[in-house]
Design an enzyme around this catalytic site. Structure first.
Site, PDB file in Angstrom:
ATOM      1  N   ASP A 187      14.939 -80.634   0.195  1.00  0.00           N
ATOM      2  CA  ASP A 187      13.591 -80.429   0.725  1.00  0.00           C
ATOM      3  C   ASP A 187      12.886 -79.238   0.079  1.00  0.00           C
ATOM      4  O   ASP A 187      12.222 -78.453   0.771  1.00  0.00           O
ATOM      5  CB  ASP A 187      13.658 -80.278   2.262  1.00  0.00           C
ATOM      6  CG  ASP A 187      12.279 -80.207   2.896  1.00  0.00           C
ATOM      7  OD1 ASP A 187      11.337 -80.818   2.355  1.00  0.00           O
ATOM      8  OD2 ASP A 187      12.117 -79.508   3.921  1.00  0.00           O
ATOM      9  N   TYR A 188      13.023 -79.094  -1.248  1.00  0.00           N
ATOM     10  CA  TYR A 188      12.180 -78.098  -1.925  1.00  0.00           C
ATOM     11  C   TYR A 188      10.729 -78.526  -1.771  1.00  0.00           C
ATOM     12  O   TYR A 188      10.385 -79.693  -1.981  1.00  0.00           O
ATOM     13  CB  TYR A 188      12.531 -78.009  -3.416  1.00  0.00           C
ATOM     14  CG  TYR A 188      13.724 -77.125  -3.692  1.00  0.00           C
ATOM     15  CD1 TYR A 188      13.574 -75.739  -3.755  1.00  0.00           C
ATOM     16  CD2 TYR A 188      14.983 -77.672  -3.865  1.00  0.00           C
ATOM     17  CE1 TYR A 188      14.662 -74.925  -3.993  1.00  0.00           C
ATOM     18  CE2 TYR A 188      16.090 -76.866  -4.108  1.00  0.00           C
ATOM     19  CZ  TYR A 188      15.919 -75.485  -4.175  1.00  0.00           C
ATOM     20  OH  TYR A 188      16.997 -74.680  -4.407  1.00  0.00           O
ATOM     21  N   GLU A 189       9.861 -77.582  -1.392  1.00  0.00           N
ATOM     22  CA  GLU A 189       8.448 -77.904  -1.164  1.00  0.00           C
ATOM     23  C   GLU A 189       7.511 -77.071  -2.015  1.00  0.00           C
ATOM     24  O   GLU A 189       6.297 -77.282  -1.995  1.00  0.00           O
ATOM     25  CB  GLU A 189       8.117 -77.717   0.324  1.00  0.00           C
ATOM     26  CG  GLU A 189       9.017 -78.562   1.233  1.00  0.00           C
ATOM     27  CD  GLU A 189       8.485 -78.730   2.646  1.00  0.00           C
ATOM     28  OE1 GLU A 189       7.520 -78.043   3.007  1.00  0.00           O
ATOM     29  OE2 GLU A 189       9.049 -79.562   3.381  1.00  0.00           O
ATOM     30  N   ASN A 190       8.067 -76.077  -2.744  1.00  0.00           N
ATOM     31  CA  ASN A 190       7.229 -75.214  -3.587  1.00  0.00           C
ATOM     32  C   ASN A 190       7.723 -75.246  -5.023  1.00  0.00           C
ATOM     33  O   ASN A 190       8.903 -74.964  -5.284  1.00  0.00           O
ATOM     34  CB  ASN A 190       7.285 -73.773  -3.074  1.00  0.00           C
ATOM     35  CG  ASN A 190       6.715 -73.639  -1.674  1.00  0.00           C
ATOM     36  OD1 ASN A 190       5.497 -73.660  -1.487  1.00  0.00           O
ATOM     37  ND2 ASN A 190       7.582 -73.518  -0.685  1.00  0.00           N
TER      38      ASN A 190
END
Ligand code: NAG
Ligand code: NAG
Length: 305
Positions: free
Chosen positions: A151-154
């Site tokens: 869940d990397y979001e950046n």
């Protein structure tokens, strides 16, 4: 009347109506837990014995645990509520419910709810993968976990490109599976650029090791209608072609198609069409205040798969 012909027309019609239908109905329910400091326990959450149930611990992050939060190049640390969500709590919930598995999720939006965002910042592919394999293997063994979620979001396009993400995550999942450390892996993208291009690059190369797509449908506007939602489901089914895509809701009703606006009707429609693979909820922490009604309804629906 020629019934076999009628049958062929029926299936031809289905194929025309649902050209992107790849997933089949299944009874997988998943829920993120532990990121928001609400003291929520595994035993607070209702568990229906007729579904497959995954808790997903949020989060393990490759940043230091003390301020200033600094990237650690794949050296993951535990950031979930370690007072309530302990190794023995994991062992105990799995022992009392044979349908429960527990995973951890990588990264999330920010570090420990601070203003420091959790970026994907590898120094090199090889060093990141080596660090990630060894740090995550220790955590997964210590906590008796079964899988991981990504869940990397950046993303910083100048610091790491799509191919670097695909290789780091693809090799990490492949190695953990080959070593027998995990049984399953998922990814958790949402509609945003450049984020989707990173996950699509990963999907293009490594979809064969990714078991589920936890698409964050609650990332869309909170005025989403049922028909818009079904359209988004089709779009993402084609972006992650062949994937087991789960529908999703955020339990504080702040985004996406809410239960009041027909979330469960939309899920029922997909299930009637034979393509509701599962449902996930973000998160047990915010559900706790209301007594988990969405968790109960989602699992009741999936139990009929
Ligand atoms: C992105 O990465 C570049 C190159 O490493 C760096 O100069 C820049 O400050 C980073 N931007 C952000 C928002 O972190
Ligand atoms: C729905 O979204 C709007 C616009 O972003 C926001 O102002 C509102 O508070 C949201 N509603 C809920 C229930 O979160």
């Amino acid at each position: 009347m020629d019934f076999s012909k009628l049958f062929s027309y029926y299936f031809l019609l289905l194929a025309l109506l649902f050209p992107m239908a790849t997933a089949e109905n299944s009874n997988l329910f998943r829920e993120y837990i532990g990121a928001q400091d609400k003291g929520v326990k595994f035993t607070d959450v209702p568990i229906n014995s007729d579904v497959q149930f995954h808790f997903i611990l949020a989060f393990a992050i490759d940043y230091t645990t003390t301020t200033p939060y600094t990237p650690t190049n794949g050296q993951f640390n535990v950031f979930w509520d370690t007072v309530n969500l302990t190794p023995s709590a994991v062992a105990s919930i799995k022992q009392s419910h044979s349908n429960v598995k527990v995973a951890l999720s990588l990264a999330g939006y920010s570090v420990a709810g601070s203003t420091t965002n959790a970026y994907f910042l590898p120094t090199s592919i090889d060093s990141w993968v080596n660090n990630a394999v060894s740090s995550l293997t220790s955590i997964i063994e210590q906590y008796h976990l079964d899988g991981i979620d990504v869940d990397y979001e950046n993303f910083n396009t100048s610091a790491a490109d799509e191919d670097t993400f695909a290789e780091c995550i693809g090799r990490l999942i492949t190695t953990l599976k080959n070593n027998g450390v995990i049984q399953f892996a998922s990814i958790a993208p949402f509609e945003d650029q450049p984020l989707q291009s990173y996950y699509e690059a990963l999907w293009a190369k490594y979809s064969n090791v990714i078991d589920y797509v936890n698409f964050q449908f609650y990332g869309y506007s909170n005025s989403t209608t049922v028909s818009q939602f079904l359209g988004y489901y089709d779009t993402q089914s084609s972006n992650y072609e062949g994937g087991n895509i789960l529908t999703s809701l955020i339990s504080d009703d702040s985004g996406g198609l809410t239960p009041a606006n027909g979330f469960f009707n939309a899920c029922k429609t997909l299930q009637d069409e034979g393509r509701l693979f599962g449902i996930f909820i973000w998160s047990a922490d915010s559900s706790k205040a209301n007594g988990f009604p969405y968790e109960t309804e989602a699992q009741d629906l999936l139990a009929n798969a």
